[in-house]
Write a protein that holds these residues in place. Structure first.
Motif, PDB file in Angstrom:
ATOM      1  N   SER A   1       0.858  -1.184   0.000  1.00 29.76           N
ATOM      2  CA  SER A   1       0.000   0.000   0.000  1.00 29.76           C
ATOM      3  C   SER A   1       0.895   1.235   0.000  1.00 29.76           C
ATOM      4  O   SER A   1       2.121   1.134   0.058  1.00 29.76           O
ATOM      5  N   ARG A   2       0.276   2.411  -0.029  1.00 22.60           N
ATOM      6  CA  ARG A   2       1.088   3.609  -0.061  1.00 22.60           C
ATOM      7  C   ARG A   2       1.961   3.723   1.183  1.00 22.60           C
ATOM      8  O   ARG A   2       3.154   4.038   1.100  1.00 22.60           O
ATOM      9  N   ASP A   3       1.389   3.475   2.368  1.00 24.69           N
ATOM     10  CA  ASP A   3       2.161   3.609   3.601  1.00 24.69           C
ATOM     11  C   ASP A   3       3.360   2.666   3.632  1.00 24.69           C
ATOM     12  O   ASP A   3       4.449   3.043   4.081  1.00 24.69           O
ATOM     13  N   THR A   4       3.169   1.425   3.197  1.00 23.99           N
ATOM     14  CA  THR A   4       4.252   0.448   3.291  1.00 23.99           C
ATOM     15  C   THR A   4       5.301   0.651   2.209  1.00 23.99           C
ATOM     16  O   THR A   4       6.489   0.420   2.457  1.00 23.99           O
ATOM     17  N   THR A   5       4.888   1.094   1.028  1.00 24.30           N
ATOM     18  CA  THR A   5       5.901   1.360  -0.002  1.00 24.30           C
ATOM     19  C   THR A   5       6.709   2.603   0.352  1.00 24.30           C
ATOM     20  O   THR A   5       7.893   2.696   0.012  1.00 24.30           O
ATOM     21  N   LEU A   6       6.082   3.557   1.050  1.00 23.89           N
ATOM     22  CA  LEU A   6       6.844   4.706   1.547  1.00 23.89           C
ATOM     23  C   LEU A   6       7.871   4.266   2.594  1.00 23.89           C
ATOM     24  O   LEU A   6       9.007   4.760   2.607  1.00 23.89           O
ATOM     25  N   MET A   7       7.484   3.323   3.458  1.00 24.32           N
ATOM     26  CA  MET A   7       8.440   2.811   4.439  1.00 24.32           C
ATOM     27  C   MET A   7       9.584   2.080   3.749  1.00 24.32           C
ATOM     28  O   MET A   7      10.768   2.280   4.097  1.00 24.32           O
ATOM     29  N   ALA A   8       9.262   1.245   2.781  1.00 25.84           N
ATOM     30  CA  ALA A   8      10.306   0.519   2.047  1.00 25.84           C
ATOM     31  C   ALA A   8      11.258   1.491   1.360  1.00 25.84           C
ATOM     32  O   ALA A   8      12.486   1.307   1.369  1.00 25.84           O
ATOM     33  N   ALA A   9      10.707   2.542   0.755  1.00 22.68           N
ATOM     34  CA  ALA A   9      11.545   3.530   0.074  1.00 22.68           C
ATOM     35  C   ALA A   9      12.428   4.287   1.064  1.00 22.68           C
ATOM     36  O   ALA A   9      13.602   4.571   0.782  1.00 22.68           O
ATOM     37  N   ALA A  10      11.885   4.604   2.242  1.00 20.82           N
ATOM     38  CA  ALA A  10      12.664   5.317   3.250  1.00 20.82           C
ATOM     39  C   ALA A  10      13.851   4.490   3.712  1.00 20.82           C
ATOM     40  O   ALA A  10      14.983   4.990   3.820  1.00 20.82           O
ATOM     41  N   LEU A  11      13.607   3.210   3.983  1.00 19.85           N
ATOM     42  CA  LEU A  11      14.683   2.333   4.462  1.00 19.85           C
ATOM     43  C   LEU A  11      15.707   2.070   3.370  1.00 19.85           C
ATOM     44  O   LEU A  11      16.910   1.990   3.641  1.00 19.85           O
ATOM     45  N   THR A  12      15.247   1.967   2.129  1.00 17.91           N
ATOM     46  CA  THR A  12      16.180   1.800   1.001  1.00 17.91           C
ATOM     47  C   THR A  12      17.064   3.035   0.861  1.00 17.91           C
ATOM     48  O   THR A  12      18.269   2.933   0.635  1.00 17.91           O
ATOM     49  N   GLY A  13      16.463   4.216   1.023  1.00 17.24           N
ATOM     50  CA  GLY A  13      17.241   5.445   0.938  1.00 17.24           C
ATOM     51  C   GLY A  13      18.306   5.555   2.004  1.00 17.24           C
ATOM     52  O   GLY A  13      19.343   6.200   1.804  1.00 17.24           O
ATOM     53  N   LEU A  14      18.070   4.895   3.148  1.00 19.20           N
ATOM     54  CA  LEU A  14      19.040   4.929   4.246  1.00 19.20           C
ATOM     55  C   LEU A  14      20.122   3.859   4.127  1.00 19.20           C
ATOM     56  O   LEU A  14      21.047   3.832   4.935  1.00 19.20           O
ATOM     57  N   GLY A  15      19.984   2.950   3.147  1.00 18.02           N
ATOM     58  CA  GLY A  15      21.060   1.977   2.939  1.00 18.02           C
ATOM     59  C   GLY A  15      20.650   0.525   2.964  1.00 18.02           C
ATOM     60  O   GLY A  15      21.441  -0.350   2.611  1.00 18.02           O
TER      61      GLY A  15
END
Length: 418
Positions: A46-60
């Motif tokens: 969903s939007r919330d979970t893909t935003l979380m995945a993107a945030a964690l990917t951006g951090l490494g």
């Protein structure tokens, strides 16, 4: 404007729901700071979970979301990075304590409405624990966390009376801090305690020592975070409109795979619907709810399960006896001021509603069609479709906001009426 489908008779349905957003986002974050790869099975997309995945990917970290089961491989946390919080409170509040562990600056922002939601309790706590946070004194988005690769940790005193997520945010990352964290709440009772219980249980499953034996105090010992493969439960709060459909039509709806034991707040639906006159049975096939001949109002404290308030308020507006919902002042700080929004929208459809500081009173009244505004809030859309199932002519403004936690909700819902 989306015309809410109306029921012409009792609805009979068996539904399988997407995974829990609350569990998925906690699982992704814990996996990203673990000592090895983890698999999050049946993750909610969903939007919330893909935003979380993107945030964690951006951090490494590496988060592979290509399949139904998502694989998370930790990496060196680093900046510069930017985190888009969208309308996800879990991203806005859970990711900053991890960003403080990164080497570099991480900036945070989100949709315009998110700039009104409180996050100062998390940011002030991070400062007290040794992190460098710049929010220009707003206690809100946008802000920046300037990580140095480590956080000293220790004891922090905060007021989490506006959101249980303030506590969960610190518990999720606390084991990675040099001295762990000792979180102490000082203020009015913490709302939505089941969500903190969920956090504590999931952190322990990663092998982290956490002591919650004292009221309003949580101590996380420093140490390793073990990788964990887990299967995400169905989102029980998202079950509310479907079970409500049985309640308002006198039909029977079964939600498959309802867990026997869970920390999800949505499990309270079993008690609430029974109080309203429904037959409720948890069995091998899932949770089955059969609606009554006459739906009863309730006098109920929803303090610990405030996310259910919109759906429950919609049911109360359709009930044959008065209702009083209380203990939910904190939902004024959710995606919108849900108390005022519910009073406004239900009243516009003919409901007899009184707004209080911490809740709503509803009395039986004939309802009619009209526009129900959602305020970019998925739970408000749930309330709208519940009323629309029983009242002809309800138009839902921005039903697509349900994509926050339930992709293609509108199509799924419409199919139940065919």
């Amino acid at each position: 404007m989306w015309p809410a489908p109306g029921a012409t008779g009792p609805v009979e349905a068996v539904v399988s729901l997407p995974g829990s957003k609350s569990i998925t986002n906690r699982a992704l974050l814990l996996a990203a700071i673990a000592d090895g790869p983890s698999v999050v099975r049946r993750a909610l997309r969903s939007r919330d979970t893909t935003l979380m995945a993107a945030a964690l990917t951006g951090l490494g970290a590496t988060v592979d979301t290509t399949g139904e089961d998502w694989t998370v491989t930790p990496g060196d946390l680093r900046g510069p990075a930017h985190v888009d919080c969208g309308l996800a409170g879990t991203v806005m509040r859970f990711v900053p304590p991890v960003a403080a562990l990164a080497d570099g600056t991480v900036t945070f922002d989100g949709d315009p409405h998110m700039r009104t939601r409180p996050v100062g309790g998390v940011l002030d706590s991070l400062r007290a624990l040794g992190a460098d946070v710049d929010d220009d004194g707003r206690g809100a988005l946008p802000f920046a966390v300037r990580g140095t690769g480590a956080v000293s940790g220790g004891t922090v005193l905060l007021d989490a009376s506006s959101s249980s997520q303030f506590v969960s945010a610190l518990l999720l990352a606390g084991a990675r801090y040099e001295r762990g964290v000792d979180v102490r709440h000082d203020g009015e009772p913490v709302p939505s305690l089941p969500h903190i219980e969920m956090t504590v249980a999931m952190v322990r499953e990663h092998g982290v020592e956490i002591d919650d034996s004292e009221p309003d105090r949580w101590r996380v010992a420093p140490g390793p975070v073990a990788p964990v493969d887990r299967t995400v439960e169905p989102d029980l709060s998202n079950a509310a409109p479907f079970l409500a459909l049985a309640a308002v039509t006198g039909g029977t709806v079964t939600v498959r795979d309802w867990p026997r034991r869970t920390t999800q707040a949505g499990d309270a639906l079993r008690e609430i619907l029974a109080l309203m006159g429904c037959e409720v049975e948890l069995g091998g096939a899932g949770l089955r709810v059969t609606g009554p001949t006459a739906l009863l109002g309730i006098d109920h404290d929803l303090h610990d399960v405030g996310e259910l308030a919109p759906a429950v308020a919609a049911l109360c507006a359709l009930a044959t006896t008065p209702s009083h919902l209380r203990g939910i002042a904190h939902i004024r700080h959710h995606e919108t001021d849900r108390i005022t929004a519910l009073a406004t929208e239900l009243s516009a459809l003919g409901a007899d509603v009184s707004e209080h500081a911490d809740g709503l009173s509803l009395r039986p009244a004939p309802l009619h069609g009209g526009t129900f505004h959602t305020y970019a809030d998925h739970r408000m859309a749930h309330a709208a479709v519940i009323v629309g199932a029983a009242v002809p002519g309800v138009l839902v403004e921005d039903v697509a906001t349900t994509g926050k936690t339930f992709p293609d909700f509108a199509g799924f819902w419409s199919d139940l009426f065919r």
